[in-house]
Design an enzyme around this catalytic site. Structure first.
Site, mmCIF file in Angstrom:
data_model
loop_
_atom_site.group_PDB
_atom_site.id
_atom_site.type_symbol
_atom_site.label_atom_id
_atom_site.label_comp_id
_atom_site.label_asym_id
_atom_site.label_seq_id
_atom_site.Cartn_x
_atom_site.Cartn_y
_atom_site.Cartn_z
ATOM 1 N N LEU A 36 109.900 23.966 54.383
ATOM 2 C CA LEU A 36 108.575 23.493 54.793
ATOM 3 C C LEU A 36 107.722 23.263 53.548
ATOM 4 O O LEU A 36 107.484 24.192 52.772
ATOM 5 C CB LEU A 36 107.898 24.512 55.703
ATOM 6 N N ARG B 211 94.235 27.274 49.200
ATOM 7 C CA ARG B 211 93.781 28.357 48.318
ATOM 8 C C ARG B 211 94.106 28.124 46.845
ATOM 9 O O ARG B 211 93.649 28.849 45.974
ATOM 10 C CB ARG B 211 94.391 29.689 48.799
ATOM 11 N N GLN C 133 105.734 15.035 58.203
ATOM 12 C CA GLN C 133 104.785 15.630 59.151
ATOM 13 C C GLN C 133 103.448 14.953 58.860
ATOM 14 O O GLN C 133 102.819 15.240 57.841
ATOM 15 C CB GLN C 133 104.687 17.148 58.937
ATOM 16 N N ASN D 53 100.138 31.722 46.890
ATOM 17 C CA ASN D 53 99.027 31.096 47.606
ATOM 18 C C ASN D 53 97.874 30.721 46.687
ATOM 19 O O ASN D 53 97.112 29.813 46.991
ATOM 20 C CB ASN D 53 98.528 32.021 48.713
ATOM 21 N N ARG E 107 110.967 14.631 17.304
ATOM 22 C CA ARG E 107 110.902 14.172 18.694
ATOM 23 C C ARG E 107 111.776 12.962 18.959
ATOM 24 O O ARG E 107 112.313 12.366 18.031
ATOM 25 C CB ARG E 107 109.443 13.869 19.068
#
Ligand code: UD1
Ligand code: CA
Length: 494
Positions: free
Chosen positions: A21, A28, A90, A248, A355
């Site tokens: 899910l 939050r 959803q 959360n 790099r």
């Protein structure tokens, strides 16, 4: 991995599907970014869960997406590229029950066991989930319709509580916002991870109503409904609360980051024999491998799937990202090394920047305030001070003087510079690319080299011109060698 595939192959059991899910925003977090996209150990939360899920089943992983669906899907695809993922949209986030229901068409008629995971529980291990699945399938000898993963928390605030009857059997899950004061005292909480028999789950889901404090469709109502249908609901109480707790808030995210880091550094100390001068202030990604007797100083950051050999010393303040470093390498203070490869016995830094597929071959040295982009330095070559090397290929035992710049960009294109073996590039030389400096040549200090320099030649000036041929004898000798190689036995008519 091997242990895990046993679950699927076990005879007499329905196959295992996994659903994650990940449609919620995660209010939050106080973020514009979907919670599951926030990074832990350098990877999005959802990627951690996907990797664990993929270890449990060979079937594609189902992911319910909603908030920033495209970005979440991209993060999932990156992790499950080979394994395979199915996305379920959803459209509106009306609760965890609604999220699962969105997959009804994909699943309702499937005879499988469905493991439901949350995209925000990144530290859950395949072992724990394996044990949950095992209990689910063996409950009372015939298996349960639903098994809930729970833990006891000193502070259960915010979580769904597990209500048991006098005999200690599962009764229902009650959400924090719907709980009575007495129920709020319960310390056993729902981790949000479950096993369901797929058909039973969808049959019960059809009967879930949003009659609760949040007006949402709760997945947590399903176990109670199944129970009232006379089906078996089992509870798997797990000991390690942190492993199964979700993220959360950003405070929790930071705590998890610390936890993950500690685990990684402990493993490197205990199993790999790496010394950390100050483990609390060193940042190493879980995918990093470091060899025996390396010493890592404080405030070093090692990111991505970096591999470091044995006997290296990485000094303070350095960042190494997705790079491969050989053995016996010293990286002095405050270097940045990204997507690069460094062979054995090289020295880098202090304050060097490597790099874009830069390669240092054995024993090469790159020193103070030197930037190397998409370039290769051959064995034993050195560039020690204040230099930019971009799109350059440098041979062996060549020395690049202080302040050298490969002028690789003409405003439109990036052009290559080639410097062959045993070259001495004088201080403050500008190499205007595309340009080649032949082996054994020398550029005088302050040269601006605009044309190719033949081998064994001294050039100087702005623009640089040939001042003299170096080592005439050597030149003749070389000619002689060439002729012999060609098989010519007589003197060439020159
Ligand atoms: C949920 C459980 C709670 C449990 C806790 C554990 C419910 C009703 N409650 O609460 O009992 O203790 O997890 O962490 O299930 N999601 C969707 N679509 C939605 C809503 C949520 O996909 O419409 C996803 C979220 O992205 C997240 C997961 O479901 O990955 C859990 O949702 P969240 O809102 O965090 O549930 P909690 O309130 O924590
Ligand atoms: Ca949650």
């Amino acid at each position: 991995m091997e242990k895990q595939s046993q679950f699927q192959l076990q005879e007499g059991h329905a196959p295992l599907d996994v659903m994650i899910l990940a449609a919620g925003l995660g209010t939050r977090m106080r973020s514009r970014k979907a919670k599951v996209l926030h990074q832990l150990g350098g990877r999005p939360l959802i990627a951690h869960v996907c990797r664990t899920a993929a270890a449990l089943t060979q079937r594609p992983i189902h992911v319910v997406v909603g908030h920033q669906a495209e970005l979440v899907e991209a993060a999932v695809r990156e992790e499950l590229d080979e394994h395979g993922a199915v996305f379920i949209k959803q459209e509106e986030q009306r609760g965890t029950g609604d999220a699962v229901k969105a997959a009804r068409d994909a699943f309702a008629q499937t005879n499988s066991t469905l493991l439901v995971l949350s995209g925000d529980v990144p530290l859950i291990t395949a072992e724990t989930l394996g044990a949950l699945i095992h209990q689910h399938r063996t409950h009372r000898g015939r298996g349960a319709a639903c098994t809930i993963l729970t833990v006891r928390l000193e502070d259960p605030m915010g979580y769904g509580r597990i209500v048991r009857d006098e005999e200690g059997l599962f009764q229902k899950i009650v959400e924090q916002k719907d709980a009575t004061p007495a129920e709020r005292q319960i310390k056993e909480i729902n981790a949000g991870i479950y096993c369901f028999e797929t058909r039973s789950l969808f049959s019960a889901l059809a009967r879930v109503e949003p009659h609760n404090a949040q007006g949402e469709y709760y997945l947590t109502d399903v176990p109670e409904i199944l129970k009232s249908d006379g089906e078996d609901v089992s509870v798997y109480l797990h000991a390690d609360a942190r492993e199964v707790s979700g993220i959360n808030t950003r405070v929790e995210l930071a705590e998890f980051e610390r936890l993950l880091r500690q685990r990684t550094i402990r493993r490197l100390m205990l199993d790999s024999g790496v010394t950390f001068i100050d483990p609390l202030h060193t940042y190493v990604s879980p995918e990093t491998q470091i060899g025996r007797d390396c010493i890592i100083y404080p405030d070093v950051h090692i990111e991505g799937a970096t591999i470091i050999g044995d006997d290296c010393e990485i000094r303070a303040g350095t960042r190494i990202t997705k790079s491969r470093i050989g053995s016996g390498v010293t990286v002095k203070d405050h270097c940045v090394i990204v997507d690069s490869e460094i062979a054995n016995n090289c020295t880098v830094g202090p304050s060097a920047h490597l790099r874009m597929q830069t390669k240092l071959e054995e024993g090469a040295c790159v020193g103070n305030f030197v930037e190397v982009k998409k370039s290769r330095l051959g064995r034993g070559s050195k560039s020690m001070h204040l230099t930019y090397l971009g799109d350059a290929t440098i041979g062996e035992k060549t020395n690049i003087g202080a302040g050298t710049v490969t002028c690789n960009y003409d405003g439109k294109n990036k052009n290559p510079t080639v410097i062959e073996d045993n070259v001495k590039i004088g201080s403050d030389t500008m190499l205007v690319a595309p340009v080649r400096v032949g082996s054994g040549s020398v550029t005088a200090a302050g040269s601006v080299v605009t044309k190719d320099v033949p081998p064994d030649t001294l050039v100087a000036g702005v623009p640089a011109v040939i001042k003299k041929r170096l080592n005439e004898n050597k030149e003749e000798q070389r000619g002689e060698e060439e002729r012999l190689k060609d098989g010519a036995l007589v003197t060439q008519p020159e």
